[in-house]
Every structure is written in structure tokens, then in C-alpha cells.
Design a protein around this motif. Structure first.
Motif, PDB file in Angstrom:
ATOM      1  N   GLU A   1       7.022 -51.798  49.710  1.00 49.68           N
ATOM      2  CA  GLU A   1       7.397 -50.643  50.524  1.00 49.68           C
ATOM      3  C   GLU A   1       8.432 -49.810  49.768  1.00 49.68           C
TER       4      GLU A   1
ATOM      5  N   TYR B   1       9.186 -42.894  54.171  1.00 51.54           N
ATOM      6  CA  TYR B   1       9.041 -44.345  54.103  1.00 51.54           C
ATOM      7  C   TYR B   1       7.556 -44.610  53.926  1.00 51.54           C
TER       8      TYR B   1
ATOM      9  N   PRO C   1       5.001 -47.854  53.746  1.00 51.68           N
ATOM     10  CA  PRO C   1       4.856 -49.312  53.813  1.00 51.68           C
ATOM     11  C   PRO C   1       3.923 -49.832  52.718  1.00 51.68           C
TER      12      PRO C   1
END
Length: 125
Positions: free
Chosen positions: A57, A85, A87
Motif C-alpha cells: 500500500e 492512498y 491499497p
């Protein structure tokens, strides 16, 4: 407190169209300063990882340009000024003129980089 900048980072990675400087911190995280000078869709370099995708991640910020990520659910693109962000379970899409800063768990990042290095070594010239 530890700190790093593009100029002071202790490690570097260079490939055609890509330059990265990185620093690993105590506590298990690595910061990478990345500059992309050529468009690239490097899917083939992730072969051998689960689902042939990056299993690390990342938290990042696009300083300029744009970066995309392909996942099983589709593709998402982040542009100048975006924090993101991403993952595990993705592959990047790189665009010329892009600069990003990315934070990643060191152990998972190293597994991904080991697979990428192995695939680059085996790539036809």
C-alpha cells in the motif's frame, strides 16, 4: 526526528523514463521521491507477485503531473495537488512530467522491488 529530501535520500533507483530517491525510516516506512520523464504502463514488471500486482500500500502526493493506478475494480488517476492512498493489489500507470512523493511500508515495498528488479533483469533489451 528523522527527515529526508530528494537531495538527501540515501538510495536511488533509475530506469529509462524514471528516477526515484528513497529513504527508509525506523518504524518500518520508506519515503520515495519519484520523477517520471516518459509515459509507461509497467504491468510486466509486476509478474510473479500475487495477481501480478503490487502488494504494497502507498500514501502519496502528486507534486506535478499525474499518476494512475489499475486495480481489479478499474483505474483511478491522481493529478497535481492530489493526496492519495492506494491499497495493495494495483499496478501503476506513469505519465511524463510527473513528480510524486510516496510513503510505503518498507518490508512490503522491498518484496515488490525485488520482483520488479528480477523482471527488469529478464526483460529483452
Amino acid at each position: 526526528m528523522p527527515k529526508a529530501s530528494k537531495a538527501t535520500a540515501s538510495g536511488s533507483i533509475q530506469a529509462e523514463g524514471y528516477e526515484g530517491q528513497y529513504e527508509s525510516f525506523d518504524g518500518g516506512y520508506t519515503v520515495t521521491f519519484e520523477t517520471v520523464t516518459a509515459d509507461a504502463d509497467p504491468d510486466e514488471f509486476f509478474k510473479g507477485l500475487p495477481d501480478d500486482r503490487c502488494q504494497c500500500e502507498h500514501w502519496g502526493y502528486v507534486i506535478k503531473g499525474k499518476v494512475g493506478f489499475k486495480t481489479a475494480d478499474g483505474e483511478e488517476t491522481f493529478e497535481t495537488g492530489d493526496a492519495y492512498y492506494m491499497p495493495a493489489g494495483h499496478t501503476p500507470v506513469l505519465y511524463a512530467g510527473t513528480e510524486i512523493v510516496e510513503f510505503s511500508p518498507t518490508t512490503e515495498l522491498q518484496k515488490t522491488m525485488d520482483a520488479i528488479s528480477k523482471n527488469i533483469e529478464g526483460a529483452p533489451v
